[in-house]
Scaffold this active site. Structure first.
Site, PDB file in Angstrom:
ATOM      1  N   ASP A 107       0.825  -1.202   0.000  1.00  0.00           N
ATOM      2  CA  ASP A 107       0.000   0.000   0.000  1.00  0.00           C
ATOM      3  C   ASP A 107       0.861   1.255   0.000  1.00  0.00           C
ATOM      4  O   ASP A 107       2.089   1.192  -0.033  1.00  0.00           O
ATOM      5  CB  ASP A 107      -0.919  -0.025   1.220  1.00  0.00           C
ATOM      6  CG  ASP A 107      -2.158   0.843   1.045  1.00  0.00           C
ATOM      7  OD1 ASP A 107      -2.373   1.358  -0.069  1.00  0.00           O
ATOM      8  OD2 ASP A 107      -2.897   1.024   2.021  1.00  0.00           O
ATOM      9  N   TYR A 162       7.475 -10.066   6.273  1.00  0.00           N
ATOM     10  CA  TYR A 162       7.517  -8.607   6.378  1.00  0.00           C
ATOM     11  C   TYR A 162       8.392  -8.208   7.555  1.00  0.00           C
ATOM     12  O   TYR A 162       8.543  -8.956   8.525  1.00  0.00           O
ATOM     13  CB  TYR A 162       6.114  -8.035   6.593  1.00  0.00           C
ATOM     14  CG  TYR A 162       5.241  -8.070   5.379  1.00  0.00           C
ATOM     15  CD1 TYR A 162       5.140  -6.970   4.539  1.00  0.00           C
ATOM     16  CD2 TYR A 162       4.505  -9.208   5.057  1.00  0.00           C
ATOM     17  CE1 TYR A 162       4.341  -6.997   3.411  1.00  0.00           C
ATOM     18  CE2 TYR A 162       3.702  -9.251   3.931  1.00  0.00           C
ATOM     19  CZ  TYR A 162       3.628  -8.146   3.111  1.00  0.00           C
ATOM     20  OH  TYR A 162       2.841  -8.190   1.991  1.00  0.00           O
TER      21      TYR A 162
END
Length: 393
Positions: A107, A162
């Site tokens: 994002d 991540y």
């Protein structure tokens, strides 16, 4: 003018319009034929590209056709593919023509050190170098590998890893002055142990319906499998202490990782009790969402693909050890400085911590009652990560 003359003029105009239309169609057909002949002469091959990028200044990874004001990583990547001669220009208008797929849809502002995209292109000489010539420095193609024709970087991905970098003052008690203590705060070993004990609660398959938006408690897709969550030892970034939280899972929903981290911070700071984490699986909980600045897609995993095709003598394993030095150099040049400098300059974490008191963790639990309890559902396996099965932070 007589009625007959008017009819003649009308007929002539129709003929001219038809000729123009036929000419346009003929030109399009000629272009398509030429393109088809070129494709046959230089057949496109399916490849996987290893990408690294700093997300600062971009509205995420995925391209949004018709929204040129919101620049994305894919906008610049596709333009570079055309300019370098890897794909024909008409493919830029319709990415399906090159079978384009990204592994994760990061994002706005989110960076990546190990993003992988799959697509069909012409295998020109010095492919990565020529693409990079047309990319800004904060986006790099670090590796190229041939893959099977049916390979899809999203569907063939087994897991995503991540990293989330944050100033350790995020774990300071709620009655401390975070703004003034940001430079002087140091994370104590016992606090780090508690942080990791809380993060360990996320491991396994759980119903993360509270950790994304617009997911009902009984939605099977809200169940996600997390294999690893850990906060590493603190380190200095300039005059501020930072730490990196590593999360690995099968796939993640929109905002899931940031909310996982946000809830643990709320508990450690004293805004919520520890039991709120496990209560969130079965009741409605108001979960705070940590800032997006520190989130980085570290690595995507293709274990099943590698096991099936990596040793067939025709295809390479999708592992990038040989690019390790280049990945680390990119992170040190573009990703880490962006996070640390932006945090020191803008104080996004400190500003976000000031919003924690508006979350009433106890009230939302009481209001939910037993009506929000759900029965276990099978774990969902779909999703494309990026802190989002169908999106990201």
């Amino acid at each position: 003018m007589s009625g007959e003359s008017k009819v003649d003029l009308k007929i002539q105009q129709v003929k001219r319009d038809q000729e123009v239309d036929e000419d346009s169609v003929a030109k399009r057909r000629k272009t398509d034929v030429e393109q088809s002949q070129e494709d046959r002469r230089y057949p496109k091959k399916k490849v996987a590209l290893l990408l690294a990028y700093s997300g600062k200044g971009y509205y995420g990874m995925q391209r949004n056709p018709g929204s040129s004001e919101f620049r994305t990583i894919e906008d610049d990547l596709v333009a570079a593919l055309v300019k370098s001669g890897c794909i024909p220009e008409n493919h830029a208008e319709d990415m399906k023509k090159m079978s384009f797929q990204r592994c994760a849809r990061t994002d706005k502002g989110v960076s990546a050190a190990g993003q992988v995209v799959s697509l069909k292109l012409w295998l020109i000489d010095d492919l990565a170098e020529k693409i990079n010539q047309h990319l800004p420095p904060q986006i790099r193609v670090l590796g190229v590998k041939r893959v099977t024709q049916g390979f899809n970087s999203k569907n063939n991905c087994d897991a995503r890893t991540y990293a989330y970098m944050l100033p350790t003052v995020a774990f300071a008690p709620k009655d401390s002055d975070a703004a003034s203590d940001a430079a002087s705060f140091r994370l104590q070993p016992e606090t780090l142990q508690r942080v990791n004990r809380l993060f360990a609660l996320y491991k396994g398959t759980h119903n993360f319906h509270n950790f994304t938006s617009q997911k009902a408690p009984n939605d099977p897709s809200a169940r996600r499998y997390v294999t690893h969550v850990c906060c590493g030892e603190p380190f200095m970034g300039g005059d501020t202490e930072f730490a990196v939280i590593t999360v690995r899972g099968q796939s993640f929903m929109l905002h899931q990782i940031r909310k996982m981290i946000g809830l643990v911070i709320a508990v450690v700071k004293g805004y919520a009790r520890e039991e709120v984490v496990e209560r969130s699986w079965v009741q409605k909980v108001d979960v705070p969402k940590a800032p997006g600045l520190g989130l980085v897609l570290e690595k995507v995993h293709f274990d099943r693909y590698n096991k099936r095709f990596g040793g067939d003598g025709l295809h390479e394993r999708l592992e990038w050890e040989e690019q390790g030095d280049a990945i680390q150099a990119f992170k040190e040049a573009f990703i880490y400085p962006t996070i640390t400098e932006t945090e020191r300059r803008e104080g996004s974490m400190v500003s976000w911590m000031n919003t924690l008191p508006i979350h009433d963790f106890e009230a939302t639990a009481a209001e939910a009652g037993d009506g929000c309890r759900v029965r276990p559902q099978p774990a969902a396996t779909n999703g494309d990560g990026a802190d989002g099965g169908h999106g990201s932070d």
